[in-house]
Write a protein that holds these residues in place. Structure first.
Motif, PDB file in Angstrom:
ATOM      1  N   ARG A  29       1.132  -0.978  -0.125  1.00 16.14           N
ATOM      2  CA  ARG A  29      -0.328   0.131   0.221  1.00 16.14           C
ATOM      3  C   ARG A  29       0.595   1.234  -0.320  1.00 16.14           C
ATOM      4  O   ARG A  29       0.393   2.425   0.087  1.00 16.14           O
ATOM      5  CB  ARG A  29      -1.164  -0.078   1.091  1.00 16.14           C
ATOM      6  CG  ARG A  29      -2.046  -0.680   1.198  1.00 16.14           C
ATOM      7  CD  ARG A  29      -2.950  -0.764   2.291  1.00 16.14           C
ATOM      8  NE  ARG A  29      -2.483  -0.957   3.709  1.00 16.14           N
ATOM      9  CZ  ARG A  29      -2.596  -1.450   5.080  1.00 16.14           C
ATOM     10  NH1 ARG A  29      -4.302  -0.625   4.831  1.00 16.14           N
ATOM     11  NH2 ARG A  29      -2.142  -1.134   5.501  1.00 16.14           N
ATOM     12  N   GLN A  30       1.868   1.533   0.125  1.00 14.71           N
ATOM     13  CA  GLN A  30       2.978   2.098  -0.014  1.00 14.71           C
ATOM     14  C   GLN A  30       2.851   3.076   1.045  1.00 14.71           C
ATOM     15  O   GLN A  30       2.633   4.589   1.370  1.00 14.71           O
ATOM     16  CB  GLN A  30       2.799   2.937  -1.122  1.00 14.71           C
ATOM     17  CG  GLN A  30       3.481   2.154  -2.670  1.00 14.71           C
ATOM     18  CD  GLN A  30       3.540   2.365  -3.211  1.00 14.71           C
ATOM     19  OE1 GLN A  30       3.242   3.959  -4.297  1.00 14.71           O
ATOM     20  NE2 GLN A  30       4.163   2.190  -4.550  1.00 14.71           N
ATOM     21  N   THR A  31       2.497   2.703   2.205  1.00 14.18           N
ATOM     22  CA  THR A  31       2.480   4.115   3.227  1.00 14.18           C
ATOM     23  C   THR A  31       2.966   3.572   5.058  1.00 14.18           C
ATOM     24  O   THR A  31       3.194   3.892   5.530  1.00 14.18           O
ATOM     25  CB  THR A  31       0.904   3.408   3.972  1.00 14.18           C
ATOM     26  OG1 THR A  31       0.587   1.952   5.267  1.00 14.18           O
ATOM     27  CG2 THR A  31      -0.460   3.595   3.700  1.00 14.18           C
ATOM     28  N   GLN A  32       3.954   1.877   4.634  1.00 23.58           N
ATOM     29  CA  GLN A  32       4.722   2.066   5.681  1.00 23.58           C
ATOM     30  C   GLN A  32       6.594   1.346   4.710  1.00 23.58           C
ATOM     31  O   GLN A  32       6.395   0.665   4.088  1.00 23.58           O
ATOM     32  CB  GLN A  32       4.297   0.735   6.405  1.00 23.58           C
ATOM     33  CG  GLN A  32       5.365   0.303   7.695  1.00 23.58           C
ATOM     34  CD  GLN A  32       4.640  -0.428   8.110  1.00 23.58           C
ATOM     35  OE1 GLN A  32       3.833  -1.843   7.715  1.00 23.58           O
ATOM     36  NE2 GLN A  32       5.262  -0.753   9.716  1.00 23.58           N
ATOM     37  N   MET A  33       7.325   2.279   5.528  1.00 25.07           N
ATOM     38  CA  MET A  33       9.010   1.311   5.048  1.00 25.07           C
ATOM     39  C   MET A  33       9.498   1.106   6.267  1.00 25.07           C
ATOM     40  O   MET A  33       9.541   1.490   7.288  1.00 25.07           O
ATOM     41  CB  MET A  33       9.549   3.074   4.834  1.00 25.07           C
ATOM     42  CG  MET A  33      10.955   3.019   4.475  1.00 25.07           C
ATOM     43  SD  MET A  33      11.919   4.603   3.729  1.00 25.07           S
ATOM     44  CE  MET A  33      10.550   5.361   2.602  1.00 25.07           C
ATOM     45  N   LYS A  34      10.256   0.277   6.267  1.00 21.90           N
ATOM     46  CA  LYS A  34      11.074   0.113   6.870  1.00 21.90           C
ATOM     47  C   LYS A  34      12.606  -0.400   6.521  1.00 21.90           C
ATOM     48  O   LYS A  34      12.697   0.054   5.282  1.00 21.90           O
ATOM     49  CB  LYS A  34      11.339  -1.464   7.609  1.00 21.90           C
ATOM     50  CG  LYS A  34       9.709  -2.072   8.018  1.00 21.90           C
ATOM     51  CD  LYS A  34       9.201  -3.506   8.105  1.00 21.90           C
ATOM     52  CE  LYS A  34       8.664  -3.747   9.008  1.00 21.90           C
ATOM     53  NZ  LYS A  34       8.083  -5.026   9.799  1.00 21.90           N
ATOM     54  N   VAL A  35      13.922   0.054   7.161  1.00 17.51           N
ATOM     55  CA  VAL A  35      14.635   0.535   6.689  1.00 17.51           C
ATOM     56  C   VAL A  35      15.672  -0.296   7.820  1.00 17.51           C
ATOM     57  O   VAL A  35      15.829   0.017   8.517  1.00 17.51           O
ATOM     58  CB  VAL A  35      15.179   1.562   6.953  1.00 17.51           C
ATOM     59  CG1 VAL A  35      16.807   1.924   6.469  1.00 17.51           C
ATOM     60  CG2 VAL A  35      15.270   2.614   5.244  1.00 17.51           C
ATOM     61  N   LEU A  36      16.935  -1.230   6.950  1.00 15.93           N
ATOM     62  CA  LEU A  36      17.246  -2.053   7.925  1.00 15.93           C
ATOM     63  C   LEU A  36      18.998  -1.730   7.136  1.00 15.93           C
ATOM     64  O   LEU A  36      19.494  -1.876   6.471  1.00 15.93           O
ATOM     65  CB  LEU A  36      16.373  -3.058   7.661  1.00 15.93           C
ATOM     66  CG  LEU A  36      18.190  -5.073   8.141  1.00 15.93           C
ATOM     67  CD1 LEU A  36      17.472  -4.599   9.477  1.00 15.93           C
ATOM     68  CD2 LEU A  36      17.566  -6.308   6.840  1.00 15.93           C
TER      69      LEU A  36
END
Length: 94
Positions: A29-36
């Motif tokens: 949905r392109q509403t949440q981002m995670k950066v690892l």
């Protein structure tokens, strides 16, 4: 939920995951981002969820690819770089 991005980064990319690369995951949905990413002391996972609007994936073909730090910063801030018009347009000659 925290182990899934690590497993994707470890198995899905042909880079050394311990070399300092940042892996960005955006939901459908392109509403949440995670950066690892891995720093000297361990794994870091940042999450950002938008209350309204969507993250833009422009400039990334096929849902995966490389972007630089500046593009990531702009994506996190919600700034879309588009060039619709030239900055200067020569007046038409008669």
């Amino acid at each position: 939920m925290g182990g899934l991005p690590y497993a994707l980064a470890r198995q899905g990319f042909e880079v050394d995951v311990l070399a300092g690369h940042m892996f960005v995951f955006i939901n459908r949905r392109q509403t949440q981002m995670k950066v690892l990413y891995f720093d000297r002391s361990g794994w870091c996972l940042w999450c950002k969820r938008l209350e309204s609007g969507k993250f833009s994936r422009k400039g990334v073909q096929g849902g995966s690819g490389e972007i630089d730090c500046t593009a990531l910063k702009l994506m996190l801030e919600g700034i879309e770089v588009r060039r619709r018009h030239k900055r200067y347009q020569h007046p038409a000659r008669r």
